[in-house]
Design a protein around this motif. Structure first.
Motif, PDB file in Angstrom:
ATOM      1  N   GLU A  70     -14.600   4.772   5.927  1.00  0.00           N
ATOM      2  CA  GLU A  70     -13.773   4.835   7.135  1.00  0.00           C
ATOM      3  C   GLU A  70     -13.116   3.480   7.417  1.00  0.00           C
ATOM      4  N   GLU A  71     -13.903   2.439   7.380  1.00  0.00           N
ATOM      5  CA  GLU A  71     -13.410   1.090   7.650  1.00  0.00           C
ATOM      6  C   GLU A  71     -12.357   0.659   6.626  1.00  0.00           C
ATOM      7  N   GLU A  72     -12.617   0.925   5.365  1.00  0.00           N
ATOM      8  CA  GLU A  72     -11.696   0.505   4.305  1.00  0.00           C
ATOM      9  C   GLU A  72     -10.413   1.342   4.306  1.00  0.00           C
ATOM     10  N   ALA A  73     -10.502   2.623   4.653  1.00  0.00           N
ATOM     11  CA  ALA A  73      -9.296   3.454   4.756  1.00  0.00           C
ATOM     12  C   ALA A  73      -8.426   2.974   5.909  1.00  0.00           C
ATOM     13  N   ASP A  74      -9.068   2.617   7.015  1.00  0.00           N
ATOM     14  CA  ASP A  74      -8.319   2.091   8.158  1.00  0.00           C
ATOM     15  C   ASP A  74      -7.663   0.761   7.808  1.00  0.00           C
ATOM     16  N   GLU A  75      -8.382  -0.074   7.095  1.00  0.00           N
ATOM     17  CA  GLU A  75      -7.825  -1.359   6.656  1.00  0.00           C
ATOM     18  C   GLU A  75      -6.664  -1.135   5.688  1.00  0.00           C
ATOM     19  N   SER A  76      -6.791  -0.167   4.807  1.00  0.00           N
ATOM     20  CA  SER A  76      -5.690   0.174   3.893  1.00  0.00           C
ATOM     21  C   SER A  76      -4.458   0.579   4.684  1.00  0.00           C
ATOM     22  N   SER A  77      -4.656   1.402   5.708  1.00  0.00           N
ATOM     23  CA  SER A  77      -3.538   1.815   6.556  1.00  0.00           C
ATOM     24  C   SER A  77      -2.870   0.606   7.199  1.00  0.00           C
ATOM     25  N   PHE A  78      -3.677  -0.322   7.686  1.00  0.00           N
ATOM     26  CA  PHE A  78      -3.132  -1.527   8.308  1.00  0.00           C
ATOM     27  C   PHE A  78      -2.241  -2.311   7.343  1.00  0.00           C
ATOM     28  N   PHE A  79      -2.746  -2.561   6.138  1.00  0.00           N
ATOM     29  CA  PHE A  79      -1.954  -3.349   5.188  1.00  0.00           C
ATOM     30  C   PHE A  79      -0.724  -2.586   4.708  1.00  0.00           C
ATOM     31  N   LEU A  80      -0.821  -1.282   4.595  1.00  0.00           N
ATOM     32  CA  LEU A  80       0.364  -0.486   4.254  1.00  0.00           C
ATOM     33  C   LEU A  80       1.400  -0.553   5.375  1.00  0.00           C
ATOM     34  N   GLU A  81       0.953  -0.540   6.624  1.00  0.00           N
ATOM     35  CA  GLU A  81       1.879  -0.682   7.756  1.00  0.00           C
ATOM     36  C   GLU A  81       2.586  -2.031   7.701  1.00  0.00           C
ATOM     37  N   ILE A  82       1.847  -3.099   7.415  1.00  0.00           N
ATOM     38  CA  ILE A  82       2.439  -4.438   7.317  1.00  0.00           C
ATOM     39  C   ILE A  82       3.445  -4.482   6.180  1.00  0.00           C
ATOM     40  N   ILE A  83       3.056  -3.965   5.029  1.00  0.00           N
ATOM     41  CA  ILE A  83       3.954  -3.963   3.871  1.00  0.00           C
ATOM     42  C   ILE A  83       5.209  -3.159   4.177  1.00  0.00           C
ATOM     43  N   LEU A  84       5.054  -2.035   4.853  1.00  0.00           N
ATOM     44  CA  LEU A  84       6.208  -1.213   5.231  1.00  0.00           C
ATOM     45  C   LEU A  84       7.150  -2.000   6.136  1.00  0.00           C
ATOM     46  N   GLU A  85       6.594  -2.746   7.073  1.00  0.00           N
ATOM     47  CA  GLU A  85       7.404  -3.530   8.019  1.00  0.00           C
ATOM     48  C   GLU A  85       8.179  -4.657   7.338  1.00  0.00           C
ATOM     49  N   ILE A  86       7.541  -5.336   6.390  1.00  0.00           N
ATOM     50  CA  ILE A  86       8.193  -6.514   5.792  1.00  0.00           C
ATOM     51  C   ILE A  86       8.956  -6.189   4.513  1.00  0.00           C
ATOM     52  N   ASN A  87       8.763  -4.990   4.005  1.00  0.00           N
ATOM     53  CA  ASN A  87       9.433  -4.584   2.769  1.00  0.00           C
ATOM     54  C   ASN A  87      10.945  -4.483   2.981  1.00  0.00           C
ATOM     55  N   LYS A  88      11.717  -5.089   2.119  1.00  0.00           N
ATOM     56  CA  LYS A  88      13.186  -5.022   2.184  1.00  0.00           C
ATOM     57  C   LYS A  88      13.754  -4.066   1.146  1.00  0.00           C
ATOM     58  N   ASN A  89      12.892  -3.614   0.218  1.00  0.00           N
ATOM     59  CA  ASN A  89      13.322  -2.730  -0.865  1.00  0.00           C
ATOM     60  C   ASN A  89      13.273  -1.278  -0.381  1.00  0.00           C
ATOM     61  N   GLN A  90      14.422  -0.735  -0.048  1.00  0.00           N
ATOM     62  CA  GLN A  90      14.479   0.633   0.474  1.00  0.00           C
ATOM     63  C   GLN A  90      13.994   1.669  -0.542  1.00  0.00           C
ATOM     64  N   ASP A  91      14.060   1.330  -1.827  1.00  0.00           N
ATOM     65  CA  ASP A  91      13.588   2.254  -2.862  1.00  0.00           C
ATOM     66  C   ASP A  91      12.080   2.489  -2.762  1.00  0.00           C
ATOM     67  N   LEU A  92      11.355   1.527  -2.186  1.00  0.00           N
ATOM     68  CA  LEU A  92       9.903   1.642  -2.075  1.00  0.00           C
ATOM     69  C   LEU A  92       9.452   2.241  -0.747  1.00  0.00           C
ATOM     70  N   LYS A  93      10.370   2.387   0.192  1.00  0.00           N
ATOM     71  CA  LYS A  93      10.009   2.843   1.539  1.00  0.00           C
ATOM     72  C   LYS A  93       9.277   4.189   1.506  1.00  0.00           C
ATOM     73  N   PHE A  94       9.828   5.166   0.793  1.00  0.00           N
ATOM     74  CA  PHE A  94       9.208   6.486   0.723  1.00  0.00           C
ATOM     75  C   PHE A  94       7.815   6.405   0.112  1.00  0.00           C
ATOM     76  N   GLU A  95       7.668   5.622  -0.940  1.00  0.00           N
ATOM     77  CA  GLU A  95       6.371   5.482  -1.615  1.00  0.00           C
ATOM     78  C   GLU A  95       5.329   4.865  -0.681  1.00  0.00           C
ATOM     79  N   ILE A  96       5.741   3.854   0.068  1.00  0.00           N
ATOM     80  CA  ILE A  96       4.827   3.208   1.014  1.00  0.00           C
ATOM     81  C   ILE A  96       4.442   4.197   2.117  1.00  0.00           C
TER      82      ILE A  96
END
Length: 120
Positions: free
Chosen positions: A66-92
């Motif tokens: 549970e803790e690690e899945a929540d942490e994964s979600s957090f880092f994916l949210e951060i990566i989604l926010e700072i990602n400039k590559n629109q090609d990766l947006k859907f994958e993230i």
């Protein structure tokens, strides 16, 4: 029936594939390292939960998932926010949805396991 062992393993693999596509800047490297660590822990600890020696042990191992899945979600949210590559947006976004679904399933399993433990 959902095969969570396979699903959490695939989540780990898909997270790794995503991380391989992200830029190798200082900022991304920090988030990538964290995502690789916590997403692989989701799969590894779910697998360990299936070999639990007792209901209490199962609950403890699932709490880590549970803790690690929540942490994964957090880092994916951060990566989604700072990602400039629109090609990766859907994958993230797809990985973020998967981590949130895994989290919801694990939370439901924990609730059931705790209820079962309290009935004993």
């Amino acid at each position: 029936m959902i095969d969570m062992k396979a699903r959490t393993k695939q989540f780990t693999i898909n997270s790794s594939y995503l991380c391989n596509k992200l830029p190798t800047t200082r900022e991304f490297n920090a988030y990538v390292n964290q995502l690789i660590r916590c997403s692989s822990s989701v799969g590894a600890n779910y697998r360990a939960s299936q070999r639990a020696k007792s209901t209490a042990d199962f609950i403890n191992k699932l709490k880590i998932v549970e803790e690690e899945a929540d942490e994964s979600s957090f880092f994916l949210e951060i990566i989604l926010e700072i990602n400039k590559n629109q090609d990766l947006k859907f994958e993230i976004e797809k990985l973020l949805k998967e981590s949130n679904e895994i989290l919801a399933i694990v939370e439901a399993s924990l609730k059931t396991a705790k209820n079962n433990l309290n009935k004993k």
